[in-house]
Design a protein around this motif. Structure first.
Motif, PDB file in Angstrom:
ATOM      1  N   ASP A   1       0.832  -1.207   0.000  1.00 44.53           N
ATOM      2  CA  ASP A   1       0.000   0.000   0.000  1.00 44.53           C
ATOM      3  C   ASP A   1       0.868   1.260   0.000  1.00 44.53           C
ATOM      4  O   ASP A   1       0.568   2.247  -0.700  1.00 44.53           O
ATOM      5  CB  ASP A   1      -0.919   0.017   1.216  1.00 44.53           C
ATOM      6  CG  ASP A   1      -1.968  -1.091   1.177  1.00 44.53           C
ATOM      7  OD1 ASP A   1      -2.155  -1.690   0.098  1.00 44.53           O
ATOM      8  OD2 ASP A   1      -2.587  -1.348   2.226  1.00 44.53           O
TER       9      ASP A   1
ATOM     10  N   GLU B   1       2.406   6.975  -7.088  1.00 44.77           N
ATOM     11  CA  GLU B   1       1.376   7.848  -7.640  1.00 44.77           C
ATOM     12  C   GLU B   1       1.518   9.290  -7.181  1.00 44.77           C
ATOM     13  O   GLU B   1       0.719  10.149  -7.561  1.00 44.77           O
ATOM     14  CB  GLU B   1      -0.008   7.307  -7.260  1.00 44.77           C
ATOM     15  CG  GLU B   1      -0.313   5.946  -7.880  1.00 44.77           C
ATOM     16  CD  GLU B   1      -1.643   5.377  -7.418  1.00 44.77           C
ATOM     17  OE1 GLU B   1      -2.299   6.019  -6.579  1.00 44.77           O
ATOM     18  OE2 GLU B   1      -2.027   4.290  -7.903  1.00 44.77           O
ATOM     19  N   CYS B   2       2.522   9.556  -6.363  1.00 45.26           N
ATOM     20  CA  CYS B   2       2.739  10.905  -5.835  1.00 45.26           C
ATOM     21  C   CYS B   2       4.196  11.319  -6.086  1.00 45.26           C
ATOM     22  O   CYS B   2       5.006  10.542  -6.562  1.00 45.26           O
ATOM     23  CB  CYS B   2       2.431  10.958  -4.334  1.00 45.26           C
ATOM     24  SG  CYS B   2       0.717  10.574  -3.903  1.00 45.26           S
TER      25      CYS B   2
ATOM     26  N   THR C   1      -0.019  14.956  -4.738  1.00 43.91           N
ATOM     27  CA  THR C   1      -0.604  14.226  -5.851  1.00 43.91           C
ATOM     28  C   THR C   1      -1.164  15.263  -6.815  1.00 43.91           C
ATOM     29  O   THR C   1      -1.750  16.272  -6.385  1.00 43.91           O
ATOM     30  CB  THR C   1      -1.708  13.251  -5.397  1.00 43.91           C
ATOM     31  OG1 THR C   1      -2.211  12.539  -6.537  1.00 43.91           O
ATOM     32  CG2 THR C   1      -2.861  13.955  -4.700  1.00 43.91           C
TER      33      THR C   1
ATOM     34  N   LYS D   1       2.535   1.572  -3.561  1.00 46.56           N
ATOM     35  CA  LYS D   1       1.587   2.003  -4.591  1.00 46.56           C
ATOM     36  C   LYS D   1       1.326   3.501  -4.504  1.00 46.56           C
ATOM     37  O   LYS D   1       1.346   4.220  -5.511  1.00 46.56           O
ATOM     38  CB  LYS D   1       0.265   1.244  -4.443  1.00 46.56           C
ATOM     39  CG  LYS D   1      -0.788   1.577  -5.504  1.00 46.56           C
ATOM     40  CD  LYS D   1      -2.021   0.704  -5.308  1.00 46.56           C
ATOM     41  CE  LYS D   1      -3.034   0.947  -6.430  1.00 46.56           C
ATOM     42  NZ  LYS D   1      -3.571   2.340  -6.410  1.00 46.56           N
ATOM     43  N   ALA D   2       1.096   4.010  -3.279  1.00 49.05           N
ATOM     44  CA  ALA D   2       0.844   5.443  -3.098  1.00 49.05           C
ATOM     45  C   ALA D   2       2.073   6.266  -3.467  1.00 49.05           C
ATOM     46  O   ALA D   2       1.955   7.334  -4.080  1.00 49.05           O
ATOM     47  CB  ALA D   2       0.422   5.718  -1.665  1.00 49.05           C
TER      48      ALA D   2
ATOM     49  N   LYS E   1      -4.490   8.525  -0.122  1.00 48.71           N
ATOM     50  CA  LYS E   1      -3.329   8.290  -0.983  1.00 48.71           C
ATOM     51  C   LYS E   1      -2.136   9.143  -0.566  1.00 48.71           C
ATOM     52  O   LYS E   1      -1.011   8.628  -0.449  1.00 48.71           O
ATOM     53  CB  LYS E   1      -3.684   8.565  -2.448  1.00 48.71           C
ATOM     54  CG  LYS E   1      -2.511   8.330  -3.395  1.00 48.71           C
ATOM     55  CD  LYS E   1      -2.937   8.289  -4.844  1.00 48.71           C
ATOM     56  CE  LYS E   1      -3.292   9.650  -5.387  1.00 48.71           C
ATOM     57  NZ  LYS E   1      -3.547   9.617  -6.842  1.00 48.71           N
TER      58      LYS E   1
END
Length: 301
Positions: free
Chosen positions: A146, A153-154, A204, A149-150, A250
């Motif tokens: 987890d 994406e940032c 993000t 993945k975050a 996120k």
């Protein structure tokens, strides 16, 4: 308080070195030295010093937040000089300054464990108005997949994006109790402090627009006879129109991933007890309550 024993006066620019040395024991996350140098503080007008035999033993700062008609009170007295009326006199100086500035209220936050302040503040006309919960998390509770993945994406905040961060902060917290709008200059100052950096702020984005952010911080905490590094979620927010889409979770996960990459094992944050959406998010991720901060208000005029 004996007038012959203590003197209360305004801070002078030449006091900075002595002020820094006298109050380095004040171990709050934002040091008094950093706070008095923030843009808009004007310490010569808003900072008061208590002296005992020419030695600085206490201070009180009237931090002006004029756009929301309030002063925030910061006060600290060295342990050997407490219970002698010094704090009361310093607080009264801040109240007088607030009246000069024609604001509507003075606010001050204290630990819920501070029984002395909880007893004394009402005597000075303050009333309890808000509770912020202190939450704690062991990062190992969060699955690595987890966090990873975050993180992918940032990204970290980039040089020159202070205005973008200021804008999203102000939109994200516009309807929150006690929020004072930030400026790019204030954001740039906060990032410039020795214990902070652009890398601490995870964002993000959608195209070139920041939609959510998590501002982290790393501090030293005392553990038995040694010190350990500890993570702080200083502030987290998302664009109001993007709420409900999971951006808050996120960026929080991405912030935790960054802290873990820096060797951090534990994290804490503060949340308004009336912000149930944020509170439930943190609890769902494993944060546990470890204490609280109480806000008191003295109305003026």
């Amino acid at each position: 308080m004996s007038k012959s024993e203590y003197v209360i006066r305004n801070y002078n620019e030449s006091d900075f070195e002595a002020f820094s040395e006298a109050f380095k024991q004040d171990k709050r996350i934002e040091s008094p030295v950093d706070r008095v140098k923030r843009p808009g503080i004007s310490p010569e007008n808003n900072l008061f010093i208590a002296e005992n035999g020419k030695k600085m033993v206490g201070y009180a700062l009237a931090e002006p937040e004029l756009s929301i008609n309030r002063i925030i009170l910061h006060c600290w007295v060295q342990p050997d000089h407490r219970r002698k009326g010094v704090a009361r006199e310093l607080v009264n100086r801040v109240i007088n300054r607030a009246e000069e500035l024609n604001v509507q209220a003075v606010h001050v936050d204290i630990s819920s464990n501070n029984s002395i302040a909880r007893n004394e503040l009402p005597k000075l006309g303050f009333k309890y108005v808000r509770r912020y919960l202190e939450l704690f998390l062991a990062i190992e509770k969060i699955p690595d997949k987890d966090l990873e993945k975050a993180r992918k994406e940032c990204r970290q905040l980039q040089p020159g994006e202070e205005e973008k961060l200021s804008d999203i902060q102000n939109r994200a917290f516009a309807d929150h109790w006690g929020y004072h709008p930030n400026t790019p200059e204030t954001i740039a100052y906060d990032i410039s402090l020795s214990h902070r950096s652009l890398q601490d702020i995870v964002v993000t984005c959608e195209e070139n627009s920041i939609r959510g952010y998590c501002w982290t911080e790393i501090i030293d905490i005392a553990v038995e006879s040694s010190k350990e590094k500890h993570g702080i979620i200083y502030m987290i927010g998302t664009e109001p129109e993007y709420r409900g889409e999971g951006l808050g979770k996120k960026v929080l996960l991405a912030g935790l991933s960054y802290l873990k990459s820096q060797g951090i094992k534990t994290v804490s944050l503060s949340v308004d007890s009336e912000n149930r959406i944020a509170y439930e998010l943190y609890r769902s991720m494993g944060f546990e309550e470890r204490g609280s901060t109480l806000w008191y208000e003295k109305k003026l005029g």
